[in-house]
Design an enzyme around this catalytic site. Structure first.
Site, mmCIF file in Angstrom:
data_model
loop_
_atom_site.group_PDB
_atom_site.id
_atom_site.type_symbol
_atom_site.label_atom_id
_atom_site.label_comp_id
_atom_site.label_asym_id
_atom_site.label_seq_id
_atom_site.Cartn_x
_atom_site.Cartn_y
_atom_site.Cartn_z
ATOM 1 N N ARG A 156 -1.229 9.234 0.216
ATOM 2 C CA ARG A 156 -2.497 9.692 -0.329
ATOM 3 C C ARG A 156 -2.547 11.203 -0.545
ATOM 4 O O ARG A 156 -3.157 11.672 -1.509
ATOM 5 C CB ARG A 156 -3.651 9.249 0.586
ATOM 6 C CG ARG A 156 -3.888 7.750 0.540
ATOM 7 C CD ARG A 156 -4.969 7.328 1.489
ATOM 8 N NE ARG A 156 -5.273 5.899 1.316
ATOM 9 C CZ ARG A 156 -6.197 5.252 2.008
ATOM 10 N NH1 ARG A 156 -6.892 5.885 2.950
ATOM 11 N NH2 ARG A 156 -6.413 3.972 1.787
ATOM 12 N N GLU A 184 -7.490 1.678 -2.644
ATOM 13 C CA GLU A 184 -6.055 1.759 -2.880
ATOM 14 C C GLU A 184 -5.485 0.413 -3.300
ATOM 15 O O GLU A 184 -4.396 0.346 -3.886
ATOM 16 C CB GLU A 184 -5.347 2.262 -1.613
ATOM 17 C CG GLU A 184 -3.886 2.603 -1.811
ATOM 18 C CD GLU A 184 -3.317 3.376 -0.646
ATOM 19 O OE1 GLU A 184 -2.121 3.192 -0.357
ATOM 20 O OE2 GLU A 184 -4.052 4.172 -0.024
ATOM 21 N N ARG A 196 -3.099 9.876 6.712
ATOM 22 C CA ARG A 196 -3.236 8.479 7.124
ATOM 23 C C ARG A 196 -2.742 7.540 6.032
ATOM 24 O O ARG A 196 -3.074 7.708 4.855
ATOM 25 C CB ARG A 196 -4.709 8.163 7.424
ATOM 26 C CG ARG A 196 -4.930 6.708 7.837
ATOM 27 C CD ARG A 196 -6.362 6.475 8.244
ATOM 28 N NE ARG A 196 -7.307 6.593 7.149
ATOM 29 C CZ ARG A 196 -7.550 5.644 6.243
ATOM 30 N NH1 ARG A 196 -6.886 4.501 6.278
ATOM 31 N NH2 ARG A 196 -8.452 5.836 5.299
ATOM 32 N N PHE A 217 0.859 -1.182 0.000
ATOM 33 C CA PHE A 217 0.000 0.000 0.000
ATOM 34 C C PHE A 217 0.897 1.234 0.000
ATOM 35 O O PHE A 217 2.080 1.164 0.335
ATOM 36 C CB PHE A 217 -0.922 0.000 1.227
ATOM 37 C CG PHE A 217 -2.341 -0.421 0.934
ATOM 38 C CD1 PHE A 217 -2.619 -1.419 0.031
ATOM 39 C CD2 PHE A 217 -3.401 0.189 1.575
ATOM 40 C CE1 PHE A 217 -3.926 -1.813 -0.233
ATOM 41 C CE2 PHE A 217 -4.710 -0.184 1.325
ATOM 42 C CZ PHE A 217 -4.974 -1.193 0.416
ATOM 43 N N GLN A 264 -8.334 13.968 5.063
ATOM 44 C CA GLN A 264 -7.751 13.238 3.941
ATOM 45 C C GLN A 264 -8.729 13.158 2.779
ATOM 46 O O GLN A 264 -9.883 12.761 2.950
ATOM 47 C CB GLN A 264 -7.375 11.828 4.379
ATOM 48 C CG GLN A 264 -6.723 11.007 3.275
ATOM 49 C CD GLN A 264 -6.152 9.708 3.809
ATOM 50 O OE1 GLN A 264 -6.880 8.757 4.014
ATOM 51 N NE2 GLN A 264 -4.845 9.689 4.042
ATOM 52 N N HIS A 308 -9.160 11.055 -0.364
ATOM 53 C CA HIS A 308 -8.666 9.842 -1.013
ATOM 54 C C HIS A 308 -8.450 10.157 -2.483
ATOM 55 O O HIS A 308 -9.299 10.783 -3.125
ATOM 56 C CB HIS A 308 -9.687 8.706 -0.844
ATOM 57 C CG HIS A 308 -9.125 7.355 -1.142
ATOM 58 N ND1 HIS A 308 -8.828 6.935 -2.422
ATOM 59 C CD2 HIS A 308 -8.793 6.313 -0.338
ATOM 60 C CE1 HIS A 308 -8.355 5.706 -2.388
ATOM 61 N NE2 HIS A 308 -8.314 5.299 -1.126
ATOM 62 N N HIS A 356 -12.522 11.787 2.496
ATOM 63 C CA HIS A 356 -12.486 10.390 2.938
ATOM 64 C C HIS A 356 -12.357 10.193 4.437
ATOM 65 O O HIS A 356 -13.078 9.385 5.021
ATOM 66 C CB HIS A 356 -11.315 9.702 2.226
ATOM 67 C CG HIS A 356 -11.174 8.236 2.507
ATOM 68 N ND1 HIS A 356 -12.209 7.341 2.324
ATOM 69 C CD2 HIS A 356 -10.120 7.507 2.933
ATOM 70 C CE1 HIS A 356 -11.790 6.120 2.625
ATOM 71 N NE2 HIS A 356 -10.547 6.195 3.022
ATOM 72 N N LEU A 380 -15.751 5.090 -3.298
ATOM 73 C CA LEU A 380 -14.351 4.746 -3.125
ATOM 74 C C LEU A 380 -13.873 3.725 -4.157
ATOM 75 O O LEU A 380 -14.520 2.705 -4.390
ATOM 76 C CB LEU A 380 -14.121 4.181 -1.721
ATOM 77 C CG LEU A 380 -12.678 3.813 -1.370
ATOM 78 C CD1 LEU A 380 -11.801 5.053 -1.344
ATOM 79 C CD2 LEU A 380 -12.624 3.095 -0.034
#
Length: 540
Positions: free
Chosen positions: A280, A249, A378, A118, A230, A232, A344, A246
């Site tokens: 991100r 990721e 995050r 990730f 955040q 996304h 997000h 969404l």
């Protein structure tokens, strides 16, 4: 309104996502526990929609020090180091709990829990169940909850925390008929999720109205870093009804490429080393820049392409994404997805200790309602781990709270009765207020920020917060209270953003210049409470 129903318990947990349910399971070991859920338990919140995975150090060549370092670096060094240490060191044990309780994660060839890469991480440590990891975790927690003694109050929303002297002692709530209930408790856990529904385009469900932030703030709790929201990088942009949905990721983790309208893999301009697996905040700003500079698609997005991957890999590793886009008429095995940033996750929240105690006695917080774990950005995969690590810690700490004489301040009850009565005389529909708020926040407090736009947005939000909202019936009262919480959360975000005169992580100011990197910033946390607002200053 009928006579007030009063329920007594040892621990009251507000919120039924991954953190709330985990807290309730733990608190039940110590005494009577009530779980208050605005939706059907396990159906609202973000955990059940979380697709990507759960970060945990499981391999011999990975280390907790590496995970801590990745998290601090990804969070632009605004994280609370003690909270990061707790997250990283407890995450493997909490994953083992889930597996022991029946959770089924994807397995590697050697029959261990599989892990993938990730963004922002130096090791592939993200455990997953296809691209529906949160759903698997939530289903497992619900089975465990059903075997516990926890009492559930469903489709019931907390509207105010009860205060006895200098401590929280329960909450007032509304059921789906608009009737008020008082729940008196020795300790309260706020696990009410996030509040990115303050924005026009968001991944959050309709329950993401910032209730936990607003409840804690009005009870006198300190909140930190509320400006850190955040976005996304990859939310669906087309068709219109799918905006903000969404796109996990995991798509980039499996090797997906981001491509602009010119057919260029553009991330080399922003992070040539990590490319699509950058953090991100970097990827979201990169996409926004491509669109702003005219290299976006006709729907103001970019392309996310996995057509170079084997169809079998997409079908096995990304089944939810495949089925989701097929419903939109796009076969991601042969066509690229059109994506753009979407609101997000709120990284800020109530200030907590490693055992989830807030600044107010009797009040604990965990999950997205709490701040400090993620700092300014995050890492994907850390949120699901956070729900389990701090859900357990919050439930245990609240469960160990001493029993007290149950109190109920009738003045507080009367104040809420007056608040509800005023909704019958209001003029503005909650839908109108919400839509105006979301547009103002998207335009003035989004990915790119400056003082002038933030000040304008602050004035708009202040006006909406005091707008006379009208409830058409008692069943509409929860919505009216939720919209007020949404406005309160928006105001906390905007005022905190005005406090931070730097670009850091998810907070990007176009009107300031700086000669420091995040590790040497002269600023610490922003703090906001009923007592005032400030930003920590420190030696760079």
């Amino acid at each position: 309104m009928r006579a007030l129903d009063v329920i007594d318990c040892h621990v009251l947990v507000i919120g039924s996502g991954g953190a709330g349910v985990r807290a309730a399971i733990e608190a039940d070991r110590y005494g009577e526990t009530v779980l208050l859920s605005k939706s059907l338990t396990g159906k609202g919140g973000c955990t059940t929609m979380a697709e990507g995975g759960y970060n945990a150090v499981l391999k011999d060549d990975d280390t907790c020090d590496l995970h801590v370092g990745d998290t601090l670096r990804g969070g632009a060094y605004l994280n609370d180091p003690a909270l990061v240490e707790a997250l990283v060191h407890d995450a493997p044990a909490r994953l083992a709990d889930l597996v022991r309780w029946g959770a089924v994660f994807d397995a590697s060839a050697d029959h261990e829990v599989a892990q993938r890469s990730f963004g922002g991480q130096s090791f592939p440590r993200t455990c997953y169940a296809g691209d529906r990891t949160g759903h698997e975790i939530m289903a497992t927690l619900m089975e465990r909850l059903r075997g516990s003694g926890v009492e559930r109050l469903e489709e019931t929303a907390a509207i105010e925390l009860l205060i006895d002297g200098d401590r929280v002692c329960g909450a007032l709530a509304l059921d789906k008929k608009g009737e008020m209930i008082a729940v008196r408790a020795d300790a309260v856990v706020l696990a009410a999720g996030g509040g990115s529904r303050v924005y026009d385009v968001s991944t959050n469900s309709g329950t993401g109205t910032g209730d936990g932030f607003a409840l804690g703030y009005r009870a006198g709790a300190d909140l930190i870093d509320m400006e850190m929201v955040q976005f996304h990088p990859t939310g669906a942009v087309y068709p219109y009804d799918a905006r903000g949905r969404l796109v996990t990721e995991a798509v980039r983790g499996e090797g997906g490429h981001l491509v602009n309208a010119d057919g260029e893999r553009f991330m080399h301009r922003y992070d040539p080393e990590r490319m699509e697996l950058s953090t991100r905040d970097v990827v979201a700003r990169a996409i926004a820049t491509e669109v702003l500079e005219g290299r976006g698609t006709s729907h103001d997005g970019v392309w996310l392409d996995v057509t170079h991957l084997p169809a079998s890999q997409i079908e096995e590793r990304l089944p939810l994404m495949l089925s989701q886009f097929l419903r939109y008429g796009v076969d991601i095995r042969t066509e690229a997805m059109e994506v753009a940033p979407t609101a997000h996750h709120v990284m800020g929240g109530l200030r907590i200790t490693p055992h989830c105690q807030t600044s107010v006695a009797g009040l604990f917080a965990c999950g997205e309602t709490a701040g400090g774990v993620h700092g300014a950005n995050r890492l994907g995969g850390n949120a699901l781990a956070e729900t389990q690590v701090f859900g357990k810690r919050a439930g245990e700490a609240a469960g160990k709270a001493p029993e007290r004489t149950k109190a109920l301040d009738r003045v507080q009850v009367a104040a809420q009765e007056e608040r509800l009565a005023a909704f019958s005389e209001g003029e503005s529909s909650p839908t109108w207020v919400r839509e105006h708020l979301q547009r103002a926040m998207w335009d003035g407090a989004g990915i790119r920020r400056d003082a002038t736009a933030l000040q304008t947005t602050e004035r708009v939000v202040e006006g909406l917060l005091t707008a006379p909202i009208r409830a058409v019936s008692e069943r509409n009262l929860i919505e009216c209270c939720g919209v007020q919480n949404l406005c309160t959360t928006a105001l906390l975000i905007v005022r905190s953003a005005l406090l931070r005169p730097e670009s850091r992580g998810a907070h990007y100011r176009t009107d300031v210049s700086q000669d420091w990197d995040p590790a040497h910033s002269p600023y610490g946390h922003t703090r906001i409470s009923l007592q005032g607002a400030s930003i920590e200053e420190r030696e760079p």
